[in-house]
Design an enzyme around this catalytic site. Structure first.
Site, PDB file in Angstrom:
ATOM      1  N   ASP A 262     -22.582 127.740  43.790  1.00 44.94           N
ATOM      2  CA  ASP A 262     -21.968 127.758  42.462  1.00 44.94           C
ATOM      3  C   ASP A 262     -22.062 126.392  41.792  1.00 44.94           C
ATOM      4  OD1 ASP A 262     -20.520 128.298  40.226  1.00 44.94           O
ATOM      5  OD2 ASP A 262     -18.667 128.830  41.239  1.00 44.94           O
TER       6      ASP A 262
ATOM      7  N   ASP B 215     -24.727 127.856  35.009  1.00 41.29           N
ATOM      8  CA  ASP B 215     -23.781 128.256  36.043  1.00 41.29           C
ATOM      9  C   ASP B 215     -24.397 129.276  36.989  1.00 41.29           C
ATOM     10  OD1 ASP B 215     -21.582 128.936  37.527  1.00 41.29           O
ATOM     11  OD2 ASP B 215     -20.377 129.677  35.865  1.00 41.29           O
TER      12      ASP B 215
END
Length: 476
Positions: free
Chosen positions: A113, A330
Site C-alpha cells: 500500500d 495509491d
C-alpha cells in the site's frame, strides 16, 4: 489505500502472482520447497547498482519458475548459500507480498500500500493457518526478537507525527494506534518491533517498527481472510521503504497473465520498452487538515477521452486552502476516483463516445464499490468488449493512458436477464466521502511505476509487463 480522518545493502526483487502463495529459496540448480519441487536452470542477469550503493556492487536478479500453491500460505523454506530476494505478489482487489517476520521466521502475507505509512500485522498468541479461510496471523510470543514499544519511547512520541489518528497510551503503558481507511476498514493495536526478512531465512533481516494489531474490520472479507496485514510504502518515517533505507522502488503489473514484479532499488531503464517520464511530487510543508504530506501526490493537469480534452478549470485539479483535492498514486486502492465535478465531466464524455456501442444499465440505485455509478449491460455470451475510447490522465511531465478492457470491470455475480454488468472503472470520490483524487492500481496495469524518493518524483513508462518479466529472464 487512502487513510482518512474519522469524519541498504542490496536490491530486492519481488515477483507478482495472483492467488499464488509461495516463498522459497534457491541454490544454483534446485528450487527447494516444502510443498513442491521444481528443477530450473538459473540465468543471472546483472545491472548497475543503485546510485546510493557502492558503484562496484552489482544488482543481481535470479529468474525463477514458480508453481501455484492454491489457497495455501507459503512454508518457511530451507536456506541455501545462494538465493534471490524474492516475494510472492498477488493482485486481486489488493496487491499482496509474502515475507518473513520474527525469530524464528514466520511467513506473513501483506497488502502492498503506497497510500499508507505504518505496516501492520494481525497478531495472535498462537500462529495458525486455517485452510478453510486462508487466514494466517503473526504470533509475537513465538519470536525471540519481538518487543513492544512503550508510549514513553521516542518512536511513539516523535515518529508518529504524520499518523491521521494520534497514538495514545494504553493501560499497559504501550503505544496504542488506530488506523482507519477510506473503504471503511480499520485496525487497532500497539506499536512493536521485530525482524523483517525480505529474503530467505538465512538473511540478517531488518529491525522494523510495525503495528501488532489485535482487532480490526475489513470491508473486503476475502482480503481479510487471505492476508496477515499491510505493508505501508508511503514517504513517512515509519513506512516499510523508509525504514529499510531504500530511496527508490518500482513495480509493474501485467494486464494479461496476472503476473508482474516489484523491485526495491535502482531501475536500469535500458531494457524498458519506453523511456520513463517523470512527474514531480507535490509537497506542502504547512500542515493542512485534508492534505496527506507523506502521500505520493502528483499534479493532475487534465484528462482526455480519446483525443478530446475535457474542459476543466485549473482550480478543480489543485488542492484548495484546506488541502482537499490532492491527487495520490495509491496501490492500496483498486480503482481510480475523481472529485465530483471532474468525474461528472469524464462520465458525460465517456457516455457520449460510447453511445450506440453499449447499452447503459438503467438502474439509478446501482452503485459498484461505493463510487462507480456508470455501468453497462453486455451479453454474457459476448467474448470481447466493443472498442472503447481511451482515457488519458495528464500529469505535469507525464501521462497515464488507459485503454481497452481495463476501462470496464465485470461486476461479479451481477446478471440482468442475459446480460452481465460492467462498470466504468473511474468512480466518484464524493460518493466515498473522500476529498481527494485516487489513482488505483487497476489503471497502473502495463505501466512501469517508479517511485523515486531521493528526487521526489514518480516515473511512468507504458510497457508490456509480461514482456518486461521475460526480458529480465524471469519466469514467474
Amino acid at each position: 489505500m487512502k487513510q482518512v480522518p474519522l469524519l541498504s545493502s542490496f536490491v530486492a526483487v519481488f515477483f507478482i502472482d495472483i492467488r499464488c502463495f509461495h516463498f522459497c529459496s534457491l541454490n544454483s540448480n534446485i528450487l527447494i520447497a516444502l510443498y513442491f519441487c521444481l528443477l530450473i536452470q538459473p540465468l543471472l542477469i546483472f545491472f548497475p547498482a543503485a546510485a546510493s550503493f557502492n558503484s562496484s556492487q552489482q544488482q543481481l536478479i535470479v529468474p525463477l519458475r514458480s508453481v501455484r500453491a492454491q489457497d495455501q500460505i507459503p512454508p518457511i523454506c530451507p536456506s541455501s548459500s545462494f538465493s534471490p530476494n524474492k516475494l510472492s505478489f498477488r493482485r486481486n482487489i489488493s496487491l499482496t507480498v509474502t515475507l518473513q517476520v520474527g525469530t524464528p521466521p514466520q511467513n506473513v502475507s501483506m497488502v502492498l500500500d503506497t497510500g499508507s505509512e505504518l505496516s501492520w500485522l494481525v497478531c495472535n498468541q498462537t500462529q495458525y493457518y486455517n485452510y478453510s479461510t486462508n487466514r494466517t496471523t503473526f504470533d509475537p510470543t513465538r519470536s525471540t526478537s519481538y518487543s513492544n514499544i512503550s508510549c514513553s519511547s521516542p518512536t511513539c512520541d516523535t515518529r508518529t507525527r504524520d499518523f491521521i489518528i494520534p497514538v495514545s497510551c494504553d493501560s499497559d503503558q504501550l503505544c496504542h494506534t488506530t488506523l482507519s481507511y477510506a473503504d471503511m476498514s480499520s485496525a487497532e493495536g500497539i506499536l512493536a518491533s521485530d525482524v523483517f526478512r525480505i529474503g530467505p531465512s538465512d538473511r540478517q533481516g531488518y529491525d522494523t517498527v510495525f503495528g501488532c494489531m489485535s482487532s480490526g474490520f475489513n470491508s473486503n472479507p476475502d482480503e481479510d481472510a487471505s492476508t496477515t496485514g499491510l505493508m505501508g510504502m508511503n514517504r513517512g518515517s515509519l513506512s516499510f521503504v523508509s525504514q529499510m533505507g531504500f530511496r527508490k522502488f518500482s513495480y509493474c503489473i501485467s494486464g494479461s497473465d496476472l503476473s508482474g514484479l516489484l523491485l526495491l532499488g535502482e531501475t536500469n531503464s535500458t531494457w524498458l520498452q519506453a523511456p520513463l517520464n517523470y512527474t514531480p511530487l507535490v509537497q506542502i510543508s504547512d500542515p493542512l487538515p485534508y492534505f496527506n504530506r507523506v502521500a505520493y501526490t502528483v499534479q493532475l493537469e487534465g484528462i482526455k477521452v480519446s483525443n478530446k480534452m475535457l474542459s476543466l478549470t485549473k482550480s478543480l485539479l489543485e488542492p484548495d486552502h484546506t488541502g482537499a483535492g490532492q491527487t495520490m498514486v495509491d496501490s492500496g486502492t483498486q480503482f481510480s476516483y475523481l472529485l465530483g465535478p471532474v468525474y461528472q465531466a469524464l462520465k458525460a464524455e465517456f457516455l457520449n463516445q460510447t453511445s450506440g456501442n453499449l447499452p447503459v444499465l438503467d438502474d439509478p440505485d446501482f452503485v459498484f464499490e461505493g463510487g462507480m455509478d456508470l455501468c453497462y449491460r453486455v451479453p454474457i455470451n459476448q467474448t470481447r468488449l466493443p472498442e472503447l475510447p481511451s482515457v488519458t490522465l495528464i500529469f505535469h511531465g507525464a501521462e497515464m493512458r488507459v485503454s481497452g478492457d481495463p476501462l470496464l470491470y465485470r461486476v461479479p455475480g451481477e446478471v440482468r436477464g442475459n446480460d452481465a454488468v460492467y462498470c466504468f472503472t473511474f468512480g466518484n470520490s464524493d460518493l466515498l466521502g473522500v476529498e481527494a483524487y485516487l489513482i488505483g492500481h487497476h489503471h497502473q496495469q502495463n505501466m512501469w511505476m517508479e517511485f523515486d524518493l531521493l528526487n521526489s518524483r514518480i516515473g511512468l513508462a507504458q510497457v508490456q509487463c509480461d514482456l518486461a518479466v521475460h526480458t529480465l529472464g524471469l519466469h514467474v
